[in-house]
Design an enzyme around this catalytic site. Structure first.
Site, PDB file in Angstrom:
ATOM      1  N   ASP A   1       0.846  -1.194   0.000  1.00 26.92           N
ATOM      2  CA  ASP A   1       0.000   0.000   0.000  1.00 26.92           C
ATOM      3  C   ASP A   1       0.883   1.245   0.000  1.00 26.92           C
ATOM      4  O   ASP A   1       2.108   1.145  -0.046  1.00 26.92           O
ATOM      5  CB  ASP A   1      -0.934   0.002   1.230  1.00 26.92           C
TER       6      ASP A   1
ATOM      7  N   ASP B   1       1.358   4.793   2.287  1.00 29.72           N
ATOM      8  CA  ASP B   1       0.965   5.400   3.564  1.00 29.72           C
ATOM      9  C   ASP B   1       1.471   6.847   3.630  1.00 29.72           C
ATOM     10  O   ASP B   1       2.650   7.095   3.350  1.00 29.72           O
ATOM     11  CB  ASP B   1       1.600   4.638   4.743  1.00 29.72           C
TER      12      ASP B   1
ATOM     13  N   ASP C   1      -3.405   4.619   2.618  1.00 30.63           N
ATOM     14  CA  ASP C   1      -3.701   4.946   4.021  1.00 30.63           C
ATOM     15  C   ASP C   1      -3.258   6.365   4.306  1.00 30.63           C
ATOM     16  O   ASP C   1      -2.118   6.729   4.011  1.00 30.63           O
ATOM     17  CB  ASP C   1      -2.938   4.010   4.980  1.00 30.63           C
TER      18      ASP C   1
HETATM   19  N1  DCT Z   1       2.439  -0.573  11.779  1.00 29.88           N
HETATM   20  C1  DCT Z   1       2.742  -1.128  13.034  1.00 29.88           C
HETATM   21  N2  DCT Z   1       2.002  -2.159  13.517  1.00 29.88           N
HETATM   22  C2  DCT Z   1       0.976  -2.649  12.795  1.00 29.88           C
HETATM   23  C3  DCT Z   1       0.649  -2.113  11.546  1.00 29.88           C
HETATM   24  C4  DCT Z   1       1.408  -1.075  11.046  1.00 29.88           C
HETATM   25  O1  DCT Z   1       3.657  -0.666  13.706  1.00 29.88           O
HETATM   26  N3  DCT Z   1       0.273  -3.664  13.299  1.00 29.88           N
HETATM   27  C5  DCT Z   1       3.236   0.545  11.280  1.00 29.88           C
HETATM   28  C6  DCT Z   1       4.559   0.117  10.760  1.00 29.88           C
HETATM   29  C7  DCT Z   1       4.468   0.262   9.276  1.00 29.88           C
HETATM   30  C8  DCT Z   1       3.359   1.254   9.061  1.00 29.88           C
HETATM   31  O2  DCT Z   1       2.556   1.181  10.211  1.00 29.88           O
HETATM   32  C9  DCT Z   1       2.585   1.013   7.808  1.00 29.88           C
HETATM   33  O3  DCT Z   1       1.994  -0.286   7.819  1.00 29.88           O
HETATM   34  P1  DCT Z   1       2.051  -1.225   6.543  1.00 29.88           P
HETATM   35  O4  DCT Z   1       1.697  -0.472   5.331  1.00 29.88           O
HETATM   36  O5  DCT Z   1       1.244  -2.439   6.855  1.00 29.88           O
HETATM   37  O6  DCT Z   1       3.581  -1.677   6.524  1.00 29.88           O
HETATM   38  P2  DCT Z   1       4.723  -1.359   5.484  1.00 29.88           P
HETATM   39  O7  DCT Z   1       5.987  -1.568   6.216  1.00 29.88           O
HETATM   40  O8  DCT Z   1       4.492  -0.048   4.837  1.00 29.88           O
HETATM   41  O9  DCT Z   1       4.574  -2.547   4.458  1.00 29.88           O
HETATM   42  P3  DCT Z   1       4.276  -2.443   2.869  1.00 29.88           P
HETATM   43  O10 DCT Z   1       5.559  -1.944   2.280  1.00 29.88           O
HETATM   44  O11 DCT Z   1       3.944  -3.818   2.419  1.00 29.88           O
HETATM   45  O12 DCT Z   1       3.139  -1.501   2.684  1.00 29.88           O
HETATM   46 MG    MG Z   2       2.748   0.368   3.694  1.00 34.73          MG
END
Ligand code: DCT
Ligand code: MG
Length: 441
Positions: A232, A234, A365
């Site tokens: 995604d 963010d 997000d």
């Molecule tokens: N986060 C966290 N604990 C969670 C969910 C999310 O600490 N249970 C934090 C860390 C990363 C950030 O929020 C964004 O979440 P994701 O988009 O799920 O992670 P990402 O590292 O950006 O993974 P991706 O590259 O696949 O989007």
């Molecule tokens: Mg992410």
């Protein structure tokens, strides 16, 4: 760096700090000893974990078992495998024999068994059986639907639903998120590229700039850690005048909706009140900001426009994210600088048969943070998930503090500690600063 690359047989190892250096016992007779990798600290937030590492096969095997444990809602087991995998990611060399891991932290019996088997036999039966298991495959496919968690997926699996198509045929009543998830299933399971994230960034910047001039937007999550793809995109949004960010999310979302850019959105309000909520609650620190989970409609035209503009360095906005609180106008990811000349339309995603697609769906997000909490929000949302978990664990167990994406609470002094930058937060926690690219645990 905390580790020593290799150690000679019999050379003494000092234990400087029980967290920084782990005792590595090396015996003269042990043929593996001369290759032993030593001195990795046990918390992932004490180590640099780069994106590129040296033990892909072993990490892949442990990650499958971690994923399976998470899908089975066995959190403890999942974390144990994730910690072992993260430890291997921070090693400076490829492991050839299990003896090289002697004395390292984070490697439980089960993980060590898996590692040994992969090293000796080239594979692990448990991992292979997991990958082949109907349950694992079905749980992965079903939780791959946006809006579906392990509980729901497990219930459906027990009813004989194994795939999104089975679900579609089942006639189950789905909520709005799940309907959107099913509708855009293929797109949402395709990796999002950095170029696509940059294209969406430009549009969200425009939306934010129009509804609240002076507001600042930062690309967070995996892309801030230097990843070139993610599941995604963010963004964290704030405004230098505390309070101006209130109500911002609704306006940004309305602007995007009016342009027909959102295929789905659900916005939750900021519910964090320091005095009332107390430092220890909630159990999850993820859900207290004004937040919008959405599915963005990215057109090929929008992507093409950014591809051209981002290859022109003069068009780039300030990308230095290491100085917080932010002083620049609108910001983009610090890793976007690495993308010079690399941004391109990914043909695998955008081509369709002989023609090309005019748009794709992308998970987006958005998080809005008050300026005073920005550094905590930035640190909390940059990830990785395990790195965040380890930071919180370190804070509680080693410093008697509670870290969240809003604040840091010192239980001994009974006070909230303020910080204006990520560096300050690491310093308050008594940790060496780890930049985003070293947080890929
Ligand atoms: N986060 C966290 N604990 C969670 C969910 C999310 O600490 N249970 C934090 C860390 C990363 C950030 O929020 C964004 O979440 P994701 O988009 O799920 O992670 P990402 O590292 O950006 O993974 P991706 O590259 O696949 O989007
Ligand atoms: Mg992410």
């Amino acid at each position: 760096m905390w580790y020593t690359e290799s150690m000679q047989v019999g050379r003494p190892v000092d234990i400087l700090d029980r967290h920084k250096l782990q005792l590595c016992s090396v015996e003269r007779e042990d043929p593996d000893a001369e290759l032993a990798v030593v001195s990795l600290p046990s918390y992932a937030c004490q180590r640099h974990t780069p994106l590129q590492h040296h033990n892909k096969g072993l990490i892949g095997a442990l990650s499958i078992l971690a994923e399976n444990a998470e899908l089975s809602e066995n959190e403890g087991r999942g974390v144990a495998f994730r910690r072992a995998a993260a430890l291997l990611k921070s090693l400076p060399q490829e492991i050839g024999r299990a003896g090289q891991l002697r004395g390292l932290p984070c490697l439980g019996d089960h993980s060590l068994r898996v590692i040994k088997e992969v090293l000796e036999d080239g594979g692990c039966r448990e991992v292979e059986a997991t990958k082949e298991s109907e349950q694992f495959k079905a749980m992965k496919a079903l939780t791959g639907i946006f809006g579906v968690g392990p509980k729901t997926a497990d219930r459906w699996f027990r009813e004989g639903i194994h795939t999104p198509s089975d679900l579609q045929r089942s006639g189950h009543t789905l909520n709005r998120a799940q309907q959107a998830g099913l509708q855009h299933y293929d797109d949402l399971n395709l990796p999002v590229t950095k170029a696509e994230a940059d294209a969406i960034c430009l549009i969200v910047e425009r939306a934010v700039g129009e509804v609240l001039p002076g507001a600042e937007i930062t690309l967070i999550g995996g892309f801030r850690r230097g990843k070139q793809t993610g599941h995604d995109v963010d963004f964290l949004i704030t405004h230098p005048e505390e309070g101006r960010e209130e109500g911002l999310m609704v306006k940004v979302v309305s602007w995007l909706e009016a342009q027909g850019l959102l295929l789905y959105q659900k916005t939750t309000r900021n519910s964090y009140l320091e005095g009332k909520d107390g430092p220890a609650r909630p159990p999850s620190n993820m859900d207290r900001f004004e937040r919008c989970f959405s599915i963005f409609r990215l057109s090929a035209e929008q992507l093409r426009r950014t591809t051209h503009s981002t290859t022109d360095p003069s068009s780039r906005v300030n990308t230095d994210l290491h100085t917080v609180p932010p002083q620049s106008a609108l910001r983009r990811s610090d890793s976007s600088a690495q993308m010079d000349g690399q941004v391109r339309v990914e043909s695998s995603v955008w081509s369709q048969g002989s023609g090309s697609r005019s748009w794709r769906a992308v998970r987006l997000d958005l998080v809005v943070s008050p300026y005073s909490q920005f550094a905590f929000a930035l640190l909390g949302w940059t990830g990785s998930k395990l790195f965040e978990r380890e930071l919180r664990r370190w804070a509680v167990h080693e410093r008697a503090m509670t870290l969240s994406s809003h604040t840091l609470y010192d239980s001994r002094q009974k006070l909230y500690l303020r910080a204006g930058s990520e560096q300050e937060i690491f310093a308050l926690l008594g940790l060496e600063y780890i930049p985003p690219c070293g947080r890929n645990a």
